[in-house]
Design a protein around this motif. Structure first.
Motif, PDB file in Angstrom:
ATOM      1  N   UNK A 171     -44.441  -9.927  -2.035  1.00 45.47           N
ATOM      2  CA  UNK A 171     -43.271 -10.358  -2.813  1.00 45.47           C
ATOM      3  C   UNK A 171     -41.969  -9.714  -2.341  1.00 45.47           C
ATOM      4  N   UNK A 172     -42.028  -8.879  -1.304  1.00 44.71           N
ATOM      5  CA  UNK A 172     -40.817  -8.273  -0.760  1.00 44.71           C
ATOM      6  C   UNK A 172     -40.939  -8.232   0.759  1.00 44.71           C
ATOM      7  N   UNK A 173     -39.809  -8.470   1.445  1.00 45.60           N
ATOM      8  CA  UNK A 173     -39.795  -8.320   2.891  1.00 45.60           C
ATOM      9  C   UNK A 173     -38.383  -7.930   3.314  1.00 45.60           C
ATOM     10  N   UNK A 174     -38.263  -7.360   4.496  1.00 47.89           N
ATOM     11  CA  UNK A 174     -36.964  -6.985   5.049  1.00 47.89           C
ATOM     12  C   UNK A 174     -37.014  -7.212   6.552  1.00 47.89           C
ATOM     13  N   UNK A 175     -36.134  -8.067   7.047  1.00 51.56           N
ATOM     14  CA  UNK A 175     -36.049  -8.371   8.477  1.00 51.56           C
ATOM     15  C   UNK A 175     -35.146  -7.351   9.147  1.00 51.56           C
ATOM     16  N   UNK A 176     -35.555  -6.873  10.314  1.00 48.47           N
ATOM     17  CA  UNK A 176     -34.798  -5.829  10.996  1.00 48.47           C
ATOM     18  C   UNK A 176     -33.505  -6.377  11.574  1.00 48.47           C
ATOM     19  N   UNK A 183     -38.392  -7.517  14.040  1.00 49.23           N
ATOM     20  CA  UNK A 183     -39.496  -6.945  13.263  1.00 49.23           C
ATOM     21  C   UNK A 183     -39.281  -7.267  11.793  1.00 49.23           C
ATOM     22  N   UNK A 184     -40.355  -7.251  11.051  1.00 44.84           N
ATOM     23  CA  UNK A 184     -40.280  -7.522   9.629  1.00 44.84           C
ATOM     24  C   UNK A 184     -41.163  -6.523   8.890  1.00 44.84           C
ATOM     25  N   UNK A 185     -40.612  -5.973   7.806  1.00 44.05           N
ATOM     26  CA  UNK A 185     -41.374  -5.080   6.928  1.00 44.05           C
ATOM     27  C   UNK A 185     -41.772  -5.860   5.690  1.00 44.05           C
ATOM     28  N   UNK A 186     -43.044  -5.795   5.313  1.00 44.97           N
ATOM     29  CA  UNK A 186     -43.544  -6.541   4.151  1.00 44.97           C
ATOM     30  C   UNK A 186     -44.189  -5.566   3.178  1.00 44.97           C
ATOM     31  N   UNK A 187     -44.031  -5.864   1.896  1.00 42.66           N
ATOM     32  CA  UNK A 187     -44.586  -5.018   0.834  1.00 42.66           C
ATOM     33  C   UNK A 187     -45.566  -5.830  -0.001  1.00 42.66           C
ATOM     34  N   UNK A 198     -46.981  -0.978   2.706  1.00 39.41           N
ATOM     35  CA  UNK A 198     -45.912  -1.594   3.495  1.00 39.41           C
ATOM     36  C   UNK A 198     -46.379  -1.636   4.939  1.00 39.41           C
ATOM     37  N   UNK A 199     -46.199  -2.787   5.585  1.00 40.54           N
ATOM     38  CA  UNK A 199     -46.584  -2.932   6.995  1.00 40.54           C
ATOM     39  C   UNK A 199     -45.411  -3.468   7.803  1.00 40.54           C
ATOM     40  N   UNK A 200     -45.363  -3.042   9.059  1.00 38.10           N
ATOM     41  CA  UNK A 200     -44.346  -3.530   9.990  1.00 38.10           C
ATOM     42  C   UNK A 200     -45.011  -4.441  11.020  1.00 38.10           C
ATOM     43  N   UNK A 224     -40.315  -1.582  -4.753  1.00 38.90           N
ATOM     44  CA  UNK A 224     -39.894  -0.819  -3.581  1.00 38.90           C
ATOM     45  C   UNK A 224     -38.533  -1.324  -3.104  1.00 38.90           C
ATOM     46  N   UNK A 225     -37.847  -0.465  -2.371  1.00 38.90           N
ATOM     47  CA  UNK A 225     -36.626  -0.828  -1.661  1.00 38.90           C
ATOM     48  C   UNK A 225     -36.826  -0.438  -0.203  1.00 38.90           C
ATOM     49  N   UNK A 226     -36.669  -1.403   0.702  1.00 37.32           N
ATOM     50  CA  UNK A 226     -36.892  -1.167   2.131  1.00 37.32           C
ATOM     51  C   UNK A 226     -35.558  -1.222   2.865  1.00 37.32           C
TER      52      UNK A 226
END
Length: 564
Positions: A171-176, A183-187, A198-200, A224-226
């Protein structure tokens, strides 16, 4: 190049050019007034070349430099809009609604080609959280989160999903940021006793159990906050719980985790217990600052090994702001604090100024790295609205108070491409201004009434302030403390504090000791053993009653002290 600032409020929208000289942007202002200056939402493109807004009827896009109208869209009820990084696509969003005639509702997320004005694609986006797609800086890919999946689109071709990343309950992601490869971080939140994680990943390598670049699992995470660094090489994850089950904090419980694209991960060890108020990456991507701990809060700079580089000590602060060039750091206490700001030269770790801006609800750096704006905005505070333009040395260059009965809603700087404003040497002498500075006055230490007429040496402090200290090994002019010695020192201080606390909470006890032989009471005999025995028993009863009376008195006193 002169920055532009947008001020949006109940009186309309005003654009100012500057600093250091602040004046209205007349060319743009005339156009804005002619087309209605009450804007519901405003935004700049990433490079600041485009400016867009919606007023409840239309969405307009203009050139920031001239105010020339580029595109206008008839989109009533639009409440949010955003530009893609290169300014090729405009994204608009309105509240999702459905009617009896249309039970499915209409697609409320729309993507527009700014060259042709055509609608590229429409989506259903019910939640306002994460409403806008995320793009890579070169717009090679765009990402949306849809029902446990991340949908990837390439080169702004939204008709076809180029790739998918499926993770249950994501339900959360952050694109670099930065260039390819993205890269993308997912929660993924934990469930049924399993931890959150959290995985990259590196696009498009999503298949296989070893495809993840890094992985970090943890418990106690309701959200979370990424936060990626500027180079896209590492991400900081702040995990928070809504409730602290220990009852130590009203704000819940937070932990800070570090993940890097080279596979490294760690928990950032914070020396002081308490909430994590703010985390901020330095623009150089090699350091980050954390503000944490029960008030007075600590602030510490860490390197990529999660080692302390510099400790700013304790103070009334809950936010950290690096300048765009990364050479200055502002530690501030806003919200329920009194607005004290500490301006630091990051390279020398030397304090530049200590101004104060009470009731501040908004703070932001000017892209030139020389000026800042603080503002009191509605609806956070509906009185005393207004803004100030500062030089970082603590001087107020320009101020504007919103008239009584009016409100200020938003303050926004025009962004510029990286490298437009080079870094300048840090000045320590206050810049000249007719408005002067608002250097914070040192707070007077509270003294109980019983100590107010006594010498200063007897002043009572609620806490001991910790001074700043350089943690870099081999730093010139600084007394270096090894990790083991520092750990032992903290342990001794904690033990001493606990001992003092226990001592203050001690309950007086009655200790009955036998009188010394030299002080033994003289007893008289009446000659009759039976009479002597009765007298002895009678004295014993009176002694017990007297002892119970004294014990009752001390118990009541102790209860009162405990209540206090």
């Amino acid at each position: 190049t002169v920055p532009v600032r947008i001020f949006r409020g109940s009186d309309g929208t005003i654009l100012l050019r500057g600093p250091p000289n602040c004046e209205e942007f007349q060319t743009f202002q005339r156009w804005v007034i002619a087309h209605g200056n009450t804007f519901r939402y405003v935004t700049f493109s990433k490079d600041g070349a485009l400016f867009g807004w919606c007023n409840g009827e239309k969405v307009n896009v203009v050139k920031s430099s001239t105010g020339e109208l580029l595109k206008s869209f008839d989109l009533p009820k639009t409440s949010m809009l955003e530009f893609s990084p290169l300014g090729k696509v405009l994204v608009t969003w309105k509240q999702y609604t459905k009617t009896q005639d249309n039970p499915q509702g209409e697609a409320n997320l729309q993507l527009w080609d700014l060259q042709t004005g055509d609608c590229i694609k429409t989506f259903y986006q019910k939640k306002v959280q994460g409403w806008c797609p995320s793009w890579a800086d070169d717009e090679s890919i765009a990402v949306r989160c849809v029902n446990n999946e991340l949908h990837f689109f390439e080169n702004n071709k939204f008709e076809t999903i180029a790739n998918k990343l499926h993770l249950q309950k994501v339900n959360e992601f952050a694109l670099s940021p930065g260039n390819n490869p993205s890269k993308v971080a997912v929660y993924v939140p934990g469930s049924k006793g399993a931890p959150s994680f959290v995985r990259l990943y590196q696009y498009p390598n999503f298949a296989g159990p070893t495809s993840a670049l890094a992985n970090k699992s943890f418990f106690k995470a309701d959200r979370v906050t990424m936060l990626w660094n500027k180079k896209g090489s590492a991400v900081l994850v702040t995990a928070s719980t809504e409730v602290d089950k220990t009852g130590a904090s009203y704000y819940g419980e937070q932990t800070l985790h570090y993940l890097a694209t080279n596979g490294e991960s760690a928990v950032v060890q914070l020396p002081k217990n308490g909430p994590i108020y703010d985390v901020s990456w330095s623009p150089n991507s090699s350091e980050f600052c954390v503000v944490y701990g029960f008030m007075p809060a600590k602030a510490t700079v860490f390197n990529l090994k999660c080692e302390s580089v510099f400790d700013f000590g304790t103070g009334p602060r809950n936010a950290a702001f690096y300048s765009p060039q990364g050479h200055i750091l502002v530690l501030a206490g806003f919200g329920n604090l009194r607005g004290q700001m500490e301006v630091w030269d990051v390279k020398k770790y030397r304090q530049v100024s200590k101004p104060q801006a009470a009731d501040t609800t908004h703070f932001s750096w000017c892209p030139d790295g020389e000026h800042i704006v603080t503002a009191t905005c509605s609806p956070r505070l509906r009185v005393s609205n207004g803004y100030k333009i500062w030089h970082y040395t603590g001087t107020v260059l320009y101020k504007e108070d919103t008239p009584a009965g009016k409100e200020l809603w938003e303050v926004l700087w025009q962004p510029f491409p990286a490298g437009t404003f080079p870094e300048k040497a840090v000045k320590y002498q206050a810049a000249s201004s007719e408005l002067g500075s608002t250097e914070a006055k040192p707070a007077q230490v509270y003294r109980p009434p019983a100590l107010r007429n006594k010498p200063e040496s007897s002043t009572y402090k609620l806490h001991e302030d910790e001074p700043p200290q350089n943690m870099k090994p081999g730093a010139a002019g600084e007394k270096q403390i090894s990790k083991a010695a520092l750990k032992n020192q903290r342990r001794r201080e904690a033990k001493k504090a606990a001992k003092q606390e226990n001592k203050s909470d001690e309950v007086p006890h009655l200790v009955l000791e036998p009188a010394p032989a030299s002080q033994a009471p003289v007893t008289s005999s009446h000659g009759d053993p039976e009479t002597d025995k009765k007298i002895k028993n009678l004295k014993k009863v009176y002694h017990i009653k007297y002892f119970e009376l004294i014990l009752s008195y001390y118990t009541s006193v102790n209860s009162m002290l405990a209540a206090i």
